[in-house]
Design a protein around this motif. Structure first.
Motif, short mmCIF file in Angstrom:
data_model
loop_
_atom_site.label_atom_id
_atom_site.label_comp_id
_atom_site.label_asym_id
_atom_site.label_seq_id
_atom_site.Cartn_x
_atom_site.Cartn_y
_atom_site.Cartn_z
N THR A 195 0.83 -1.20 0.00
CA THR A 195 0.00 0.00 0.00
C THR A 195 0.86 1.25 0.00
O THR A 195 2.02 1.23 0.42
N GLY A 196 0.28 2.33 -0.50
CA GLY A 196 0.75 3.65 -0.11
C GLY A 196 1.69 4.43 -0.99
O GLY A 196 1.52 5.63 -1.11
N VAL A 197 2.71 3.82 -1.59
CA VAL A 197 3.67 4.63 -2.33
C VAL A 197 2.98 5.23 -3.55
O VAL A 197 2.39 4.51 -4.35
N GLY A 198 3.04 6.54 -3.68
CA GLY A 198 2.30 7.19 -4.74
C GLY A 198 3.11 8.20 -5.52
O GLY A 198 3.24 9.35 -5.12
N ASN A 199 3.72 7.77 -6.64
CA ASN A 199 4.32 8.72 -7.57
C ASN A 199 3.28 8.96 -8.65
O ASN A 199 3.27 8.33 -9.71
N CYS A 200 2.34 9.84 -8.36
CA CYS A 200 1.17 10.07 -9.23
C CYS A 200 1.46 11.16 -10.26
O CYS A 200 2.08 12.17 -9.94
N ALA A 201 0.96 10.95 -11.47
CA ALA A 201 1.21 11.89 -12.56
C ALA A 201 -0.09 12.50 -13.08
O ALA A 201 -1.12 11.84 -13.14
N VAL A 202 0.01 13.77 -13.47
CA VAL A 202 -1.07 14.45 -14.19
C VAL A 202 -0.58 14.70 -15.61
O VAL A 202 0.46 15.34 -15.80
N TYR A 203 -1.31 14.17 -16.59
CA TYR A 203 -0.96 14.39 -17.99
C TYR A 203 -1.91 15.43 -18.57
O TYR A 203 -3.13 15.25 -18.56
N GLY A 253 2.19 3.01 -9.97
CA GLY A 253 0.96 2.25 -10.14
C GLY A 253 -0.17 2.66 -9.21
O GLY A 253 -1.10 1.90 -8.99
N HIS A 254 -0.09 3.87 -8.69
CA HIS A 254 -1.10 4.35 -7.73
C HIS A 254 -2.25 5.05 -8.47
O HIS A 254 -3.30 4.47 -8.69
N THR A 255 -2.04 6.30 -8.87
CA THR A 255 -3.09 7.09 -9.52
C THR A 255 -2.49 7.99 -10.58
O THR A 255 -1.47 8.64 -10.33
N GLU A 256 -3.10 8.03 -11.76
CA GLU A 256 -2.69 8.96 -12.81
C GLU A 256 -3.94 9.70 -13.29
O GLU A 256 -5.06 9.17 -13.20
N ALA A 257 -3.73 10.91 -13.81
CA ALA A 257 -4.86 11.70 -14.30
C ALA A 257 -4.55 12.25 -15.69
O ALA A 257 -3.40 12.58 -16.00
N ILE A 258 -5.59 12.34 -16.51
CA ILE A 258 -5.49 13.02 -17.80
C ILE A 258 -6.47 14.18 -17.79
O ILE A 258 -7.60 14.05 -17.31
N VAL A 259 -6.03 15.31 -18.31
CA VAL A 259 -6.91 16.45 -18.50
C VAL A 259 -7.05 16.65 -20.00
O VAL A 259 -6.06 16.90 -20.69
N THR A 260 -8.27 16.51 -20.52
CA THR A 260 -8.49 16.58 -21.96
C THR A 260 -9.96 16.81 -22.27
O THR A 260 -10.83 16.43 -21.47
N THR A 261 -10.24 17.40 -23.42
CA THR A 261 -11.61 17.50 -23.91
C THR A 261 -11.88 16.44 -24.98
O THR A 261 -12.98 16.38 -25.52
N SER A 262 -10.88 15.64 -25.27
CA SER A 262 -10.99 14.62 -26.31
C SER A 262 -11.40 13.28 -25.70
O SER A 262 -10.65 12.70 -24.89
N GLN A 263 -12.56 12.78 -26.09
CA GLN A 263 -12.98 11.48 -25.59
C GLN A 263 -12.05 10.37 -26.07
O GLN A 263 -11.79 9.42 -25.34
N ALA A 264 -11.55 10.50 -27.28
CA ALA A 264 -10.64 9.48 -27.81
C ALA A 264 -9.34 9.43 -27.00
O ALA A 264 -8.84 8.35 -26.68
N ALA A 265 -8.81 10.61 -26.66
CA ALA A 265 -7.58 10.65 -25.86
C ALA A 265 -7.82 10.08 -24.47
O ALA A 265 -7.01 9.31 -23.94
N THR A 325 -1.38 -0.86 -4.23
CA THR A 325 -0.81 -0.60 -5.56
C THR A 325 -0.39 -1.89 -6.24
O THR A 325 0.29 -1.85 -7.26
N GLN A 326 -0.77 -3.03 -5.67
CA GLN A 326 -0.44 -4.30 -6.30
C GLN A 326 -1.65 -4.79 -7.09
O GLN A 326 -2.67 -4.09 -7.20
N LYS A 327 -1.57 -5.98 -7.65
CA LYS A 327 -2.64 -6.47 -8.50
C LYS A 327 -3.37 -7.68 -7.93
O LYS A 327 -4.45 -8.03 -8.42
N LEU A 328 -2.80 -8.33 -6.94
CA LEU A 328 -3.43 -9.53 -6.40
C LEU A 328 -4.34 -9.20 -5.23
O LEU A 328 -4.03 -8.35 -4.40
#
Length: 429
Positions: A230-238, A347-359, A396-399
Motif C-alpha cells: 500500500t501507499g507509495v504514490g508517484n502520481c502523474a497528471v498528464y 501504479g497508484h493514480t494517474e490523471a489526464i486532462v483533456t476535452t478529447s474522448q478518444a484521448a 498498488t499491487q494487482k493480487l
C-alpha cells in the motif's frame, strides 16, 4: 543478546497464538456483536482520553528530544479533541455494512448442486505502520468490523500511546462477545520485533505495511507472510493537447497542493508539446504562487520567466516527494506520456486532462495503475471519497485487492456447496 532475542520471540509467539485463537472465535460472530464491540471501544476511548493523552505526552517529549520535526510531532500528538474524533471514526465504521457472509456469486449447477461463493474474514491481519497513533485504532476497528484479528506494530516513537490505546480497546472488548485478544500489539520496539511479525507464517495470514517506500520495500522483501502493498504514490497528471488550459491548471494545483504529504498527491506533471506554450506559463506561475518548486526538463525551463524551475534529474521522475515539489516534463504524444508513467510511476493514480474522448479512452486503456482520473484531481483516490467509508490503505499491487481497501478488501472468500445426497459420477433424481 541471544537470550534477550529468544525471550522477545517467545513473547511474540504467545501473543500471536492468542490472536490465532481469537480469530476462530471472532469470525462467526454476527454484525450486531461486532458493532456493539466497536461502540464499546469508542465509548472507552472517550472515557480514557486523559490517560491516553498522558501517555502520548511522553512519546511527544521523547520525539522532541530526538530532534523530530514539528510536522512529524503534530502527526504523533493526541489531544482530547483528537481522541473524540478517533472515537467518532470508530462509530462510523460500526455503521458501515458488514461484508462477511455476503454472496459474491452463486448459482445452481446443472447437476442440482447449489454453489455460493461468500465473503469470509482473512483471519489474523498484521499491520506495520509509521507515525500516527490514530492508525492503531482505525486499523483495529476496520479489522474487527470485517471479522479479523488485528496484530498491530506501530512506530517505536508512538509505543507508549499505542500501548495504552490497545489496552483500552482490549478492556472494552472484555465486556463484549468479541474476544479481547482480537486486538493485539506486537511486543517490543526493536527491529527484531518487526521481523517476528513478518516471519509469522501460519500464525498471521496477511501483512499490510503503511508508510514510506523504505518500510514497504523492507516488508515485501523480508516477509514470509503474504503482503498487500500500500501507499507509495508517484502520481502523474498528464495535460493533453486537447486540454482546457484553465481547468488543467486548477486540477494540477489541487492535485499537488491540497495536501502534498499524502500518497495520492501529484508528484509529476506531463505536458503535451502542442499545448505547452499556452499551459506552462500559467501553470508555472500558479505553482510558484502556491510555493511549489518545479523540477523541469529543458522544454519546461524554456517557459520559466521567473528563472525558478530547477533542472530535473532522473531521480526526480522517480521521486515521491510528499512535499511542495513536482517533476515536470514536456512530451510529444499521449503514448510518450504513458511510457513515462510506466517507467517511473508507482501504479497508484494517474490523471489526464483533456476535452478529447478518444484521448481519454486511450489513456485509460493504456495506463496500468490502481486508479485513473479523467478531468479530476488525483486526490480523489481515497476510500471515503469513493463512498467505501474508511480504508486500511490504498493497494498498488494487482493480487487480491487494488486501490482503496475498504471492508470488502479485508475479506477472502470460500465456496459453500449444498447438495441432496449428491455423489460424484451418479445422477440425483
Amino acid at each position: 543478546m541471544g537470550g534477550e532475542q529468544d525471550r522477545e520471540r517467545e513473547e511474540f509467539l504467545r501473543v500471536a497464538r492468542r490472536a490465532r485463537e481469537a480469530a476462530a472465535g471472532l469470525a462467526p460472530l454476527p454484525r450486531a456483536a461486532k458493532d456493539a464491540a466497536l461502540h464499546a471501544i469508542a465509548d472507552a476511548l472517550t472515557a480514557a482520553a486523559p490517560e491516553i493523552v498522558k501517555a502520548n505526552e511522553a512519546d511527544v517529549e521523547r520525539a522532541r528530544e530526538s530532534g523530530t520535526s514539528e510536522h512529524m510531532i503534530d502527526r504523533l500528538s493526541l489531544t482530547v479533541e483528537r481522541i473524540a474524533g478517533i472515537a467518532d471514526a470508530v462509530r462510523k465504521v460500526a455503521a458501515l455494512p458488514d461484508p462477511v457472509g455476503e454472496t459474491v456469486r452463486g448459482n445452481v449447477l446443472p447437476n442440482g448442486l447449489d454453489l455460493r461463493q461468500i465473503r469470509v474474514p482473512l483471519g489474523v491481519v498484521g499491520i506495520i505502520y509509521e507515525g500516527r497513533p490514530n492508525v492503531t485504532v482505525d486499523a483495529a476497528a476496520l479489522c474487527l468490523k470485517s471479522g479479523n484479528v488485528a496484530m498491530l506494530r506501530g512506530s517505536s516513537s508512538a509505543y507508549e500511546s499505542n500501548t495504552v490505546l490497545v489496552g483500552v480497546m482490549q478492556a472494552a472488548l472484555a465486556g463484549t462477545a468479541v474476544p479481547a485478544d482480537a486486538v493485539q500489539l506486537v511486543p517490543g520496539t526493536s527491529r527484531e520485533s518487526v521481523k517476528h511479525l513478518m516471519r509469522a507464517r501460519g500464525l498471521v495470514d496477511v501483512l499490510i505495511p503503511r508508510g514510506g517506500a523504505s518500510l514497504i520495500n523492507s516488508v515485501v522483501e523480508e516477509s514470509t507472510v503474504p503482503v498487500i502493498e500500500t501507499g507509495v504514490g508517484n502520481c502523474a497528471v498528464y495535460v493533453d493537447a486537447a486540454a482546457d488550459v484553465d481547468l488543467a491548471v486548477k486540477i494540477l494545483v489541487n492535485a499537488k497542493t491540497q495536501r502534498p504529504s499524502v500518497c495520492n498527491a501529484a508528484e509529476t506533471v506531463l505536458v503535451h508539446e502542442g499545448i505547452a506554450d499556452a499551459f506552462l506559463p500559467k501553470a508555472l506561475a500558479a505553482l510558484r504562487g502556491a510555493g511549489v518548486t518545479v523540477h523541469g526538463d529543458e522544454a519546461v525551463r524554456a517557459h520559466d520567466v521567473a528563472g525558478e524551475v530547477v533542472e530535473a534529474t532522473e531521480d526526480d521522475y522517480y521521486a515521491e516527494y510528499l512535499s511542495l515539489d513536482i517533476a515536470a516534463r514536456v512530451v510529444g504524444t499521449l503514448d510518450e506520456a504513458v511510457a513515462h508513467i510506466r517507467t517511473y510511476g508507482s501504479g497508484h493514480t494517474e490523471a489526464i486532462v483533456t476535452t478529447s474522448q478518444a484521448a481519454a479512452k486511450r489513456f485509460v486503456a493504456l495506463v496500468d495503475s490502481a486508479a485513473v482520473m479523467v478531468n479530476a484531481s488525483t486526490r480523489f483516490t481515497d476510500g471515503e471519497e469513493f463512498g467505501f467509508g474508511a480504508e486500511i490503505g490504498i493497494s498498488t499491487q494487482k493480487l487480491h485487492a487494488r486501490g482503496p481497501m475498504g471492508l470488502p478488501e479485508l475479506t477472502s472468500t470460500k465456496y459453500v456447496v449444498t447438495g441432496e445426497g449428491h455423489l460424484k459420477g451418479q445422477t440425483v433424481f
